[in-house]
Motif scaffolding. Structure first.
Motif, short mmCIF file in Angstrom:
data_model
loop_
_atom_site.label_atom_id
_atom_site.label_comp_id
_atom_site.label_asym_id
_atom_site.label_seq_id
_atom_site.Cartn_x
_atom_site.Cartn_y
_atom_site.Cartn_z
N TRP A 60 0.89 -1.32 0.21
CA TRP A 60 -0.13 0.05 -0.03
C TRP A 60 1.04 1.24 0.14
O TRP A 60 0.51 2.36 0.75
CB TRP A 60 -1.08 -0.10 1.13
N TRP A 61 2.07 1.27 -0.73
CA TRP A 61 2.75 2.26 -1.09
C TRP A 61 3.70 3.07 -0.11
O TRP A 61 3.90 4.18 0.16
CB TRP A 61 1.74 3.55 -1.70
N SER A 62 3.89 2.26 0.97
CA SER A 62 4.54 2.57 1.83
C SER A 62 6.02 2.17 2.11
O SER A 62 6.99 2.79 2.69
CB SER A 62 4.01 1.90 3.18
N SER A 124 -1.65 6.41 12.43
CA SER A 124 -2.19 6.05 11.03
C SER A 124 -2.39 7.38 10.24
O SER A 124 -2.76 8.07 10.94
CB SER A 124 -3.22 4.97 11.34
N GLY A 125 -2.64 7.03 9.25
CA GLY A 125 -3.09 8.18 8.09
C GLY A 125 -4.47 8.62 8.50
O GLY A 125 -4.62 9.71 8.57
N SER A 126 -5.31 7.86 8.55
CA SER A 126 -6.65 8.31 8.92
C SER A 126 -6.66 9.25 10.05
O SER A 126 -7.30 10.40 10.17
CB SER A 126 -7.72 7.14 9.25
N VAL A 127 -6.05 8.73 11.01
CA VAL A 127 -5.92 9.38 12.23
C VAL A 127 -5.42 10.80 12.06
O VAL A 127 -5.82 11.97 12.87
CB VAL A 127 -5.28 8.56 13.51
N TYR A 158 -10.11 10.76 -1.13
CA TYR A 158 -9.99 9.58 -0.11
C TYR A 158 -9.15 10.30 0.91
O TYR A 158 -7.83 10.41 0.56
CB TYR A 158 -9.62 8.42 -0.85
N HIS A 159 -9.58 10.08 2.00
CA HIS A 159 -8.65 10.54 3.02
C HIS A 159 -8.51 9.56 4.32
O HIS A 159 -8.01 9.84 5.27
CB HIS A 159 -9.04 11.82 3.69
N GLY A 160 -9.13 8.19 3.97
CA GLY A 160 -9.12 7.21 5.22
C GLY A 160 -10.46 6.62 5.39
O GLY A 160 -11.42 6.97 4.87
N LEU A 251 -3.42 20.04 3.23
CA LEU A 251 -2.91 18.92 2.12
C LEU A 251 -2.76 17.59 2.69
O LEU A 251 -2.08 17.55 3.85
CB LEU A 251 -1.82 19.45 1.37
N ASP A 252 -3.41 16.58 2.35
CA ASP A 252 -3.25 15.05 2.67
C ASP A 252 -2.11 14.64 1.72
O ASP A 252 -2.33 14.13 0.65
CB ASP A 252 -4.45 14.34 2.39
N GLU A 253 -0.82 14.61 2.17
CA GLU A 253 0.31 14.04 1.33
C GLU A 253 0.87 12.50 1.85
O GLU A 253 1.74 12.28 1.78
CB GLU A 253 1.48 15.07 1.49
N ILE A 254 -0.27 12.05 2.50
CA ILE A 254 -0.05 10.53 2.94
C ILE A 254 0.38 9.64 1.80
O ILE A 254 1.47 8.76 1.94
CB ILE A 254 -1.24 9.94 3.66
N MET A 255 -0.03 9.90 0.66
CA MET A 255 0.39 8.99 -0.66
C MET A 255 1.51 9.82 -1.16
O MET A 255 2.49 9.24 -1.87
CB MET A 255 -0.92 8.58 -1.37
N SER A 280 2.21 10.04 6.24
CA SER A 280 2.26 8.65 6.84
C SER A 280 3.07 7.53 6.09
O SER A 280 4.09 8.03 5.35
CB SER A 280 0.82 8.12 7.09
N LYS A 281 2.35 6.36 5.72
CA LYS A 281 3.00 5.39 4.88
C LYS A 281 4.45 5.52 4.71
O LYS A 281 4.98 4.80 5.47
CB LYS A 281 2.45 5.50 3.40
N SER A 282 5.16 6.29 3.68
CA SER A 282 6.71 6.21 3.62
C SER A 282 7.28 6.77 4.66
O SER A 282 8.60 6.82 4.67
CB SER A 282 7.09 6.94 2.25
#
Ligand code: PLP
Length: 436
Positions: A60-62, A124-127, A158-160, A251-255, A280-282
């Motif tokens: 999942w891109w992490s 986590s990203g959602s949190v 999509y944000h979580g 800005l959601d830069e999680i991905m 998050s993720k990476s």
């Protein structure tokens, strides 16, 4: 004692556990059994039966540095021996404080734009997105504007998966449509991509601004909503409109953050910075759960005062977890010491021509309606995918871990993937999608 590291016929954990575990995004009645994994290394996943899969989606891109990178592993081993975790309220741990300083130094923005400089950690990203939304709402509350409780969101966002983040996603086209009765309704509009949609966007913002705390957006690529791209001008237009109407921009830069699009942060490509950013993720190179919500000094200042009520009333148990922060510091070391952004540029250069033969193809799995590439993201969009389980199994048969969702077949590999492995992934997609 059965050998717990080697699941297979006769082993207990897989069959026993499968009767009890609840898998993510999975119809437990019909989904094929998950593939037991015994090891991961670099861009390879080793299965219990000895097969090796080339990983095209980096968990999942992490896992941006590949799996099991020795530098991150060593940092985690050192930290777990010394102190895996201690609560953050009232106590400081070095990995979390160092990571906060490093993220603040790395984060976009200038003093004039509002520098991102305060880091709040979660797991986590959602949190982290929930925290960003709460921060934005409380920012206005602290300024005496309690009515600003809504968030302007975008189609296909999509944000979580938590309730507030589902509400900020697209309930019609997204994966959470069935929960619309549960979620607070948010004003939602299409991205301002051209003059006409920009005018519509500006009018929409003017109508809703006084009820809203912030605009929330995944910059340049909307991921789980369908890997949909937009350009830097759109992002700039969103920032400008927020400024005109005094709205915060999240800005959601999680991905997209930490290199995926060829710059450390996607928003740098538009020369803008948000007021609040999520990562998050990476962040830990895909090794440990950790997320960060990073706010500008101007947002942070609104929480200062003599009154505890002004403070951010949020504190996840594992905020600032030392083990995860040690992994993240090691991951940032790798961004500094290894040529990650050049690797992303090389992946992009490879993906463009290599996926192009899919364009217009119609075969056993359906019809391709678009092929697109941005940074280390390659997308083959189908009109629809009827037999998702069979398509996923077909990729595994070919020795690849490629996991389409919705109508999208995509690659988001580790930045460290070798040329041969990347070729095998792209050739497999071209061949499988082309099957009659
Ligand atoms: C842009 C974006 N925001 C938020 C999330 C949610 O992150 P998590 O799955 O860690 O809760 C994701 C996960 O895919 C994402 O891509």
């Amino acid at each position: 004692m059965p050998d717990q590291t080697k699941p297979g016929p006769g082993s207990s954990w897989l069959e026993e556990g499968h009767r009890h575990i609840w898998m993510p995004y999975t119809q437990m009645q019909t989904a094929p059994a998950p593939l037991p994994v015994t090891a991961t290394q670099g861009t390879r996943i080793t299965l219990a039966d000895g097969r090796e899969l080339i990983d095209g989606v980096a968990s999942w891109w992490s896992a941006c540095h590949g799996y099991n990178h020795p530098h991150i592993r060593d940092a985690v081993e050192r930290q777990i021996k010394q102190m895996p975790h201690v609560m953050l309220a009232g106590l400081a741990n070095e990995p979390a404080f160092t990571l906060a300083s490093r993220l603040a130094a790395l984060a976009p923005g200038s003093l004039a734009q509002g520098k991102l400089e305060r880091v709040f950690f979660s797991e986590s990203g959602s949190v982290s997105v929930e925290i960003a939304m709460k921060m934005a709402a409380q920012y206005w509350l602290n300024k005496g504007q309690a009515a600003r409780t809504k968030f302007i969101c975008f189609d296909n966002a999509y944000h979580g998966d938590s309730i507030a983040t589902m509400a900020a996603g697209d309930p019609e086209d997204g994966i959470h449509g069935r929960f619309s009765g549960l979620m607070p309704g948010q004003p939602r509009i299409g991205l301002p991509r051209d003059e006409e949609s920009k005018a519509r966007f500006e009018a929409f913002i003017a109508e809703h601004a006084l009820d809203c705390a912030a605009v929330i957006l995944e910059p340049l690529v909307q991921g789980a909503g369908g890997m949909i791209f937009h350009d830097a001008d759109t992002l700039k237009a969103v920032r400008e409109t927020c400024d005109e109407h005094g709205l915060l921009l999240i800005l959601d830069e999680i991905m997209t953050g930490l290199g995926r699009l060829g710059s450390m942060f996607a928003c740098e490509q538009a020369g803008i910075a948000p007021d609040i950013m999520t990562l998050s993720k990476s962040l830990t190179g895909g090794t440990m759960p950790l997320a960060a919500t990073i706010a500008s000094g101007q947002v942070f200042d609104a929480f200062l005062g003599d009154d505890l009520d002004l403070a951010l009333m949020h504190g996840p148990t594992f905020t600032g977890n030392a083990l995860a922060c040690a992994a993240a510091n090691a991951s940032l070391d790798l961004f500094e010491s290894e040529p990650r952004l050049n690797q992303v540029a090389a992946i992009e250069k490879h993906l463009r021509p290599a996926l192009e033969p899919c364009r217009g193809v119609e075969g056993r799995w359906g019809k391709v309606c678009d092929v697109r590439v941005k940074g280390a993201i390659g997308v083959v969009e189908m009109q629809r995918i009827d037999d998702m389980n069979a398509l996923r199994a077909r990729f595994v048969e070919e020795g690849c871990w490629i996991r389409p969702f919705g109508n999208i077949v995509y690659l988001m590999p580790a930045f460290t993937i070798g040329e041969d492995d990347l070729s095998k992934l792209t050739e497999t997609i071209v061949n499988v999608i082309g099957e009659a």
